[in-house]
Design a protein around this motif. Sequence first.
Motif, mmCIF file in Angstrom:
data_model
loop_
_atom_site.group_PDB
_atom_site.id
_atom_site.type_symbol
_atom_site.label_atom_id
_atom_site.label_comp_id
_atom_site.label_asym_id
_atom_site.label_seq_id
_atom_site.Cartn_x
_atom_site.Cartn_y
_atom_site.Cartn_z
ATOM 1 N N ASP A 60 27.358 56.569 -18.800
ATOM 2 C CA ASP A 60 27.534 57.383 -19.997
ATOM 3 C C ASP A 60 26.370 58.328 -20.232
ATOM 4 O O ASP A 60 26.525 59.384 -20.847
ATOM 5 N N GLU B 189 33.380 44.056 -12.890
ATOM 6 C CA GLU B 189 32.485 43.897 -14.035
ATOM 7 C C GLU B 189 31.186 43.199 -13.628
ATOM 8 O O GLU B 189 30.103 43.552 -14.114
ATOM 9 N N ASP C 13 30.088 52.465 -19.343
ATOM 10 C CA ASP C 13 28.876 51.971 -20.011
ATOM 11 C C ASP C 13 27.634 52.216 -19.170
ATOM 12 O O ASP C 13 26.529 52.357 -19.705
ATOM 13 N N LYS D 107 35.880 50.771 -18.609
ATOM 14 C CA LYS D 107 34.916 50.441 -19.663
ATOM 15 C C LYS D 107 33.582 49.997 -19.071
ATOM 16 O O LYS D 107 32.507 50.426 -19.528
ATOM 17 N N ILE E 108 41.692 49.780 -17.198
ATOM 18 C CA ILE E 108 40.869 50.025 -18.369
ATOM 19 C C ILE E 108 39.614 49.143 -18.372
ATOM 20 O O ILE E 108 38.533 49.592 -18.789
ATOM 21 N N ARG E 109 39.703 47.905 -17.896
ATOM 22 C CA ARG E 109 38.519 47.040 -17.880
ATOM 23 C C ARG E 109 37.441 47.617 -16.960
ATOM 24 O O ARG E 109 36.257 47.621 -17.296
ATOM 25 N N HIS F 245 34.369 58.934 -25.206
ATOM 26 C CA HIS F 245 33.022 58.852 -24.645
ATOM 27 C C HIS F 245 32.598 60.149 -23.956
ATOM 28 O O HIS F 245 31.561 60.184 -23.301
ATOM 29 N N TYR G 72 40.038 56.315 -23.947
ATOM 30 C CA TYR G 72 38.688 55.766 -23.867
ATOM 31 C C TYR G 72 37.715 56.799 -23.322
ATOM 32 O O TYR G 72 36.595 56.961 -23.833
#
Length: 611
Positions: free
Chosen positions: A120, A81, A117, A113, A109-110, A150, A146
Motif C-alpha cells: 500500500d 497469507e 497491506d 487484502k 479477496i483474502r 485503497h 477493496y
Amino acid sequence: MSSGGTTTDKASQDGHRSAKVEVNEKYRPLFEAVVKGDREAVEKILNEDHEAKTAKVMTMGKTSATLLDVAVMVGQDQLVENLVKRFPSEYYVVILISALNHAVRRGRIRMVKALVDRVDAKSESVPHALSVATSYAPMQKEVIWYLARHTRSAPDHGTMSCLIMAGHLDIGLFFARQYPGLATSEDTENNSLLGDLAKMKSYFRSGARLNFWEKSIYKCIPLCLVDTSFDNSIDPKMGGALKWFKTSLWNLTTKSAPFIKRIGESKLRHQCSLEFANLALTEKKTRMQTPEMLEFLLASGIVLDAASHGIFEIVSLCLKHFPELMWDENFTKELMKQVVSGRHVELFRLVNAHYIPYLTNDAWEKNGLMKATTEWSPRCATPDVSGAVFLMQRELQWYKVLEDRSDPSSNSLVLLEGPLTKKTGRKTYWEVFVEQRQDLLKEAGQWMKNTSSTCSIVATIIITVSFSAALKVPGGNNGSTGIPIFLKKGSFTVFAIADSLALFSSVTAALMFLAILTSHYTIEDFLHSIPRKLIMGLTFLFLSLAFILLAFSSALTIVLGERLKWIYIPITLLAAFPIVLFAILHLPLWVEMVESTYWPRLYRHMKKIWK
C-alpha cells in the motif's frame, strides 16, 4: 522431458504447440508442497533454504513465477497469507506486485487484502492492480471495491471505462465524487465516459426488462437496504451497528429469494448511472461555456446515441441542462427520427413536450416521421410490449399519433417507392403500413383465436356447472312444496347469489369470446375493438371462476357444517388458492391490456422538465 526440469510440451490437434512450462528441478519438492497446500513442508524448506522464497520456481514461456506467484495461482489463500509475512515490501516490492496482479486476476479477496497491506505504501501498485482487475476480472466486485478504497490516486480513463462497461456504476460514482473532473475525462480519441454510458441501455431504468411482478418489487425495495457491504463510501456516517443491521436484514431477505437481490442490485445500478450522468453533465457545464457544451453534445452524438438505445434518462438530463438543443433544426429532426424508428414511447413523450413546431416544415413532418412509422423492422418490437396483439396495437397507435400531428390530408399523401413514371410505385403511407405488417397481423389473429377458443371452453364448463347447481341445490328440496330445505341458512343465501353471478358472468364471457372468434380480423380491429372484447371476456371469466368457487365452498359448508363447525376455514383457504393463482398468472396480461387500450402511455402528455 528436458534435463533441466519437467517439460509439458504437447502438440494440439490443429498442429500448434502449447507454451513451454518448466519447473525448476531444485525446487520441485517446494513446488509440490505449495500445490498441495502443505504449509508445514513449505515452512520447513524455507527455513532450510532462505533463497527459495525469491527463486524462480517455474517458467511459463517467457514468464517466470516465484513461490508466491505459484501459491496465488493455485488458490492457497492461507499459505499466501503466511508467505506474505516473509516479504518486507521495501525489499521485495516487485515480487509482491506480481503476486498481487495474479491475485486480482483470480479474484481471491483474502490474498488481495494480505498483499495490499504490504504494497500500500507504493502509490502506483494498487492503481495498477485496480486496472488489472477491471480488465481481466471485471465481475469480481468485492476485489474491485477493496482496491478502490485503497487507491490513493485517481484511476485513468481506461479503468473508469471498464468499470462502466462492467456495470460497477457505484464504484465509478465513488471515484467521480472523490476526484472532481474524473467523470468528464476523455481518452486520446475524445471518447467520454458519458458517451460510453449512453450505449449501455440496461444500466438505466428505462432499459430494464422487468415483468409486472418485478416492477412491483422494484418500486418497494428501498436503496438503503441494498447490500453494499463491500463499500464504506455511499453512507460514511452510518454507524457500525446500523450498517451491520442493514446488511444482515438484506442478506436474510435475499437468501430465500435471490431474485429480490438481483432486482435490488439493478435498482442501485440504475440510480448510480443516473447520478453519474448528472454529475458528468454538471461538471461539463461548470468547466465549459454553453456554446462549447452545445457543440460538444452535438458533435459527440451522445444525445442521439442515448435516444437510439432508448435511454430516457440521459436525453432528459441533456434537455434539462441545455434546452437550447431543441432549437437546432438538424438535431431535432434526427432526434425525432431515432425516437420514432426505435418506438421509444417515453422518449417520444419527452421530445414531443419540448418540440418546436415552426423549426421543421410540414413536408419533413409528413415524409420523415410518417415514413419512419410505416417502416417495419425487428427494432420496432420493443421489449415492453408482449405478444403480437399488443405489438400490432402499439404500431397502430404510433401511426395514429403521427398522423394526427400532420394535417388531415396526410393519409392521402403519396409515397414514391420507384420512378415517377411508374404508376405502380405510388402508394399511400397507410397502404405501405398494412402491407409490411401482414405477417404480424396473421400472428396476432391466430393468437386471439387460440386464446378465445380456450377461454370459451372454460366459460362453457362454468355455465354447465352453475346451471346444474341451480337445479340441484345442496340438501335438496321439500317434496311437497319444492322449497329448498336449507333456504333459511345464511350459507344457502351465499350459495344462491354466488351461483347466479357465476352463471351470468360466464355467459357474458362466452359471448365476448364468441364475438372475438367471429370478428373480421382487419388491422383496424386490433386498435380498439378486439382488445376491448378480450378485456371484458377475461374480466367476466375471472369473476365467474371466483363466484363458482364461492358457490362450491358455500355448498360444502351447508352439507358439512352440522358435524364440523370449523370446516369453513379450510374450505375458504382452498377456494382462495386457485383464485390467487389465476390472478398471479393472468393479472399482468390483463393490466397490460387495460393500460394499452384505455390509457396508452403514447397518448399521455408530459410536463416540460425545466418547469
